[in-house]
Scaffold this motif. Structure first.
Motif, PDB file in Angstrom:
ATOM      1  N   ILE A 117     -31.882  16.700  92.060  1.00 19.41           N
ATOM      2  CA  ILE A 117     -30.584  16.171  92.487  1.00 19.41           C
ATOM      3  C   ILE A 117     -30.758  14.805  93.145  1.00 19.41           C
ATOM      4  CG2 ILE A 117     -30.598  17.229  94.791  1.00 19.41           C
ATOM      5  CD1 ILE A 117     -27.552  16.928  92.479  1.00 19.41           C
ATOM      6  N   MET A 118     -31.917  14.578  93.783  1.00 19.28           N
ATOM      7  CA  MET A 118     -32.161  13.284  94.425  1.00 19.28           C
ATOM      8  C   MET A 118     -32.318  12.181  93.372  1.00 19.28           C
ATOM      9  SD  MET A 118     -35.073  12.456  97.282  1.00 19.28           S
ATOM     10  CE  MET A 118     -36.421  12.652  96.120  1.00 19.28           C
ATOM     11  N   VAL A 119     -33.069  12.468  92.309  1.00 21.41           N
ATOM     12  CA  VAL A 119     -33.236  11.493  91.226  1.00 21.41           C
ATOM     13  C   VAL A 119     -31.899  11.227  90.537  1.00 21.41           C
ATOM     14  CG1 VAL A 119     -34.330  11.094  88.982  1.00 21.41           C
ATOM     15  CG2 VAL A 119     -35.660  12.086  90.869  1.00 21.41           C
ATOM     16  N   TRP A 120     -31.147  12.293  90.286  1.00 19.84           N
ATOM     17  CA  TRP A 120     -29.821  12.150  89.653  1.00 19.84           C
ATOM     18  C   TRP A 120     -28.882  11.312  90.526  1.00 19.84           C
ATOM     19  CZ3 TRP A 120     -25.117  13.987  91.537  1.00 19.84           C
ATOM     20  CH2 TRP A 120     -24.038  13.955  90.645  1.00 19.84           C
ATOM     21  N   TYR A 121     -28.899  11.582  91.827  1.00 12.78           N
ATOM     22  CA  TYR A 121     -28.034  10.858  92.769  1.00 12.78           C
ATOM     23  C   TYR A 121     -28.361   9.364  92.759  1.00 12.78           C
ATOM     24  CZ  TYR A 121     -26.460   9.209  97.387  1.00 12.78           C
ATOM     25  OH  TYR A 121     -25.902   8.500  98.407  1.00 12.78           O
ATOM     26  N   TRP A 122     -29.639   9.003  92.866  1.00 11.80           N
ATOM     27  CA  TRP A 122     -30.003   7.591  92.947  1.00 11.80           C
ATOM     28  C   TRP A 122     -29.756   6.879  91.620  1.00 11.80           C
ATOM     29  CZ3 TRP A 122     -30.136   4.692  96.866  1.00 11.80           C
ATOM     30  CH2 TRP A 122     -30.720   3.413  96.812  1.00 11.80           C
ATOM     31  N   ARG A 123     -29.901   7.611  90.514  1.00  7.73           N
ATOM     32  CA  ARG A 123     -29.642   7.002  89.216  1.00  7.73           C
ATOM     33  C   ARG A 123     -28.168   6.618  89.087  1.00  7.73           C
ATOM     34  NH1 ARG A 123     -27.822   8.703  84.290  1.00  7.73           N
ATOM     35  NH2 ARG A 123     -28.567   7.523  82.476  1.00  7.73           N
ATOM     36  N   ARG A 124     -27.252   7.477  89.561  1.00  3.54           N
ATOM     37  CA  ARG A 124     -25.818   7.174  89.492  1.00  3.54           C
ATOM     38  C   ARG A 124     -25.477   5.974  90.373  1.00  3.54           C
ATOM     39  NH1 ARG A 124     -22.514  11.848  87.308  1.00  3.54           N
ATOM     40  NH2 ARG A 124     -20.763  10.523  87.862  1.00  3.54           N
ATOM     41  N   ILE A 125     -26.185   5.849  91.494  1.00  7.06           N
ATOM     42  CA  ILE A 125     -25.923   4.707  92.367  1.00  7.06           C
ATOM     43  C   ILE A 125     -26.404   3.412  91.725  1.00  7.06           C
ATOM     44  CG2 ILE A 125     -26.609   3.629  94.555  1.00  7.06           C
ATOM     45  CD1 ILE A 125     -26.482   6.393  95.824  1.00  7.06           C
ATOM     46  N   THR A 126     -27.577   3.450  91.089  1.00  7.50           N
ATOM     47  CA  THR A 126     -28.112   2.231  90.468  1.00  7.50           C
ATOM     48  C   THR A 126     -27.296   1.795  89.252  1.00  7.50           C
ATOM     49  OG1 THR A 126     -29.668   3.598  89.195  1.00  7.50           O
ATOM     50  CG2 THR A 126     -30.465   2.646  91.270  1.00  7.50           C
ATOM     51  N   LEU A 127     -26.516   2.714  88.674  1.00  7.20           N
ATOM     52  CA  LEU A 127     -25.663   2.340  87.543  1.00  7.20           C
ATOM     53  C   LEU A 127     -24.412   1.593  87.981  1.00  7.20           C
ATOM     54  CD1 LEU A 127     -25.875   5.571  85.320  1.00  7.20           C
ATOM     55  CD2 LEU A 127     -26.986   3.357  84.928  1.00  7.20           C
TER      56      LEU A 127
END
Length: 541
Positions: free
Chosen positions: A248-258
């Motif tokens: 969930i941490m990787v998913w969360y940061w990926r959405r922010i970087t998009l």
């Protein structure tokens, strides 16, 4: 207007997510209450009085209380007097564990406390503020035929705190003092099957060593270790939760970087909170089963300290980002007054832990509480940390009050909006307040379950079902904070939904005047949530 998932998710979906998290929370409590045994076990040991009549006691010789090579024993000190055996020739021996048992790496740690049986005697009274000097040695072996290998040797001093409930007369001779337990030893791993403790009470009248300590009849030890069954359940939970939070941490940061904008402070803090939770979750304890890592207790304290410091910082920044104006917002330096006490308090507790468990890595018999200087130093660190904690909660309560006041002020403009738009923003504000209440409930549950675990007997029986309260506390609270961090990163991740101009003005029934009222001061800077933007607008006004 793109917001967070919590603001764009329908109420039905939000309830489903909440229900799933609640189910996992109940499972976390049940795993500890119904599957895991009690977290720890206390085993009493009675020392055996051995005779060591060698001229040089400093040469290593281990005295066994039982077994094929057991020592020559004394029944009591009256026998020693009759056989003219001096106090310096008596060794109190304790074998760990009890006969026909073995220790296991699954026990994780060993903590020992000492109790002295001291009898009153007119010609050998216990003087006030008496101190006892212990010459202690610890050894190990992994089968019954190996030689003992020394782990540690130390000369320790302990203060005696004893009371005598009867008048000190001849008739009271032989009665025992009521003495407090003494800290004796702590080891951060149980890598061997058998341990042996030899305790000497050296007497030197000229130097005043072990003079005026009364007539010691026996030395008792109570050994406390973690249950192997609880360790396996605990390791299993860590192994399951680590990938859950990591994904969930990787998913969360990926959405922010998009996103087209740079991450704001609040999003960075939530991500840092996820990192600190992952740091706790990583089950490095599995290695302690095969390696003699005595530093695992200290390492565990450091990991917990980092997480709780990060959690307290998040609460402050979460509230602050919903109340500060634009100039003070999105800068960590704007929170130095609130985060400062957290840093000072955490540093004090870290120094205290290093002075206690850090020294115990070399000398497991050491305790910071055994000397006046050490006690004062430890109390000073704890008091400073307590003051910092009180200041933190004062700041936090003030900021929560400010946030709710800002949002309440914003609610006064809602009646002028269209019905659809008003309902939309009322839902946003309700969900924000709901998250604040959930945070309060998590903190309250931690305190409540800790108190319950301290005042109960350790388990409850409902018919044929036994619930281990202490185990349920550990697994339930640990699971609860994992679910809390998981929910934060999921619900506060940027939503893929975008209420564009047509959708906002059409579906929500918003006219250009309303949209202008809501966005004139916030369109030039994006934020993670719409409540975040609303609160900033109110603070600026």
């Amino acid at each position: 207007m793109a917001g967070a998932i919590i603001e764009n998710m329908s109420t039905r979906k939000l309830c489903i997510v909440g229900g799933i998290l609640l189910v996992f929370q109940v499972i976390a409590f049940l795993v500890g209450g119904l599957i895991a045994p009690s977290p720890t076990t206390a085993v009493p040991y009675m020392s055996v009085k051995c005779i060591d009549v060698r001229k040089n006691h400093h040469k290593t010789k281990w005295l066994m209380p039982w077994g094929p090579n057991h020592c020559k024993k004394l029944k009591d000190f009256d026998e020693a007097v009759s056989r003219q055996i001096e106090a310096n020739d008596i060794v109190f021996a304790v074998h760990i564990p009890l006969p026909s048992k073995e220790m296991s790496p699954w026990f994780q740690f060993m903590l020992f406390i000492m109790q002295l049986d001291i009898a009153f005697k007119m010609d050998n009274d216990l003087k006030e503020n008496a101190e006892i000097t212990l010459d202690v040695s610890l050894a190990y072996r992994d089968n019954m035929f190996d030689d003992w290998e020394e782990i540690a040797h130390a000369i320790e001093i302990r203060k005696l705190k004893c009371t005598f409930g009867s008048p000190k007369t001849v008739e009271s001779e032989g009665r025992h003092y009521d003495c407090d337990f003494l800290p004796f030893m702590e080891i951060g791993s149980v890598a061997h099957k058998y341990y042996l403790i030899n305790i000497r009470l050296p007497v030197n009248d000229r130097k005043g060593i072990n003079v005026g300590i009364g007539e010691i009849k026996d030395i008792r030890l109570v050994g406390i270790h973690q249950n192997g069954g609880f360790t396996k359940v605990w390791f299993a939970m860590k192994t399951f939760l680590t990938p859950s939070i990591l994904i969930i941490m990787v998913w969360y940061w990926r959405r922010i970087t998009l996103m087209t904008r740079a991450p704001v402070l609040l999003e960075k803090v939530i991500f840092a909170l996820g990192i600190s939770m992952t740091f706790i979750n990583i089950p490095v304890e599995w290695f302690s089963i095969g390696f003699d890592w005595t530093w695992m207790l200290l390492f565990g304290d450091i990991r917990q300290g980092i997480f709780y410091a990060m959690l307290l910082s998040f609460w402050i920044i979460f509230c602050g980002e919903h109340m500060m104006d634009q100039n003070e917002r999105n800068r960590l330096s704007g929170y130095w007054k609130q985060v400062g006490p957290i840093a000072v308090g955490s540093f004090c507790l870290f120094i205290f832990d290093m002075c206690e468990r850090g020294v115990q890595l070399k000398n497991p018999f050491y305790s910071i509480w055994t000397t006046e200087v050490g006690t004062e130093l430890a109390m000073a660190f704890i008091i400073v940390a307590g003051i910092c904690l009180c200041l933190y909660f004062l700041f936090l309560c003030f900021m929560v009050f400010q946030v709710f006041r800002n949002i309440s002020g914003k609610q006064s403009s809602l009646p002028a909006m269209s019905k659809a738009r008003r309902l939309h923003y009322e839902g946003l504000i309700f969900r924000f307040k709901f998250l604040m209440l959930i945070t309060l409930a998590c903190a309250a549950m931690t305190v409540i379950f800790f108190i319950v675990s301290q005042v109960t007997e350790g388990h409850w029986k409902w018919g044929d079902i036994t619930i281990q309260v202490n185990s349920a506390f550990f697994t339930g609270i640990y699971g609860m904070w994992n679910l809390y961090v998981f929910a934060l990163m999921f619900l506060y991740a940027p939503s893929h939904k975008n209420y564009g101009e047509d959708q906002s003005n059409g579906d929500l029934g918003v006219n250009s005047g309303e949209e202008l009222q809501l966005t004139t001061t916030i369109t030039h800077v994006d934020g993670p949530t719409e409540v975040y933007k609303l609160a900033r607008k109110e603070a600026q006004e």
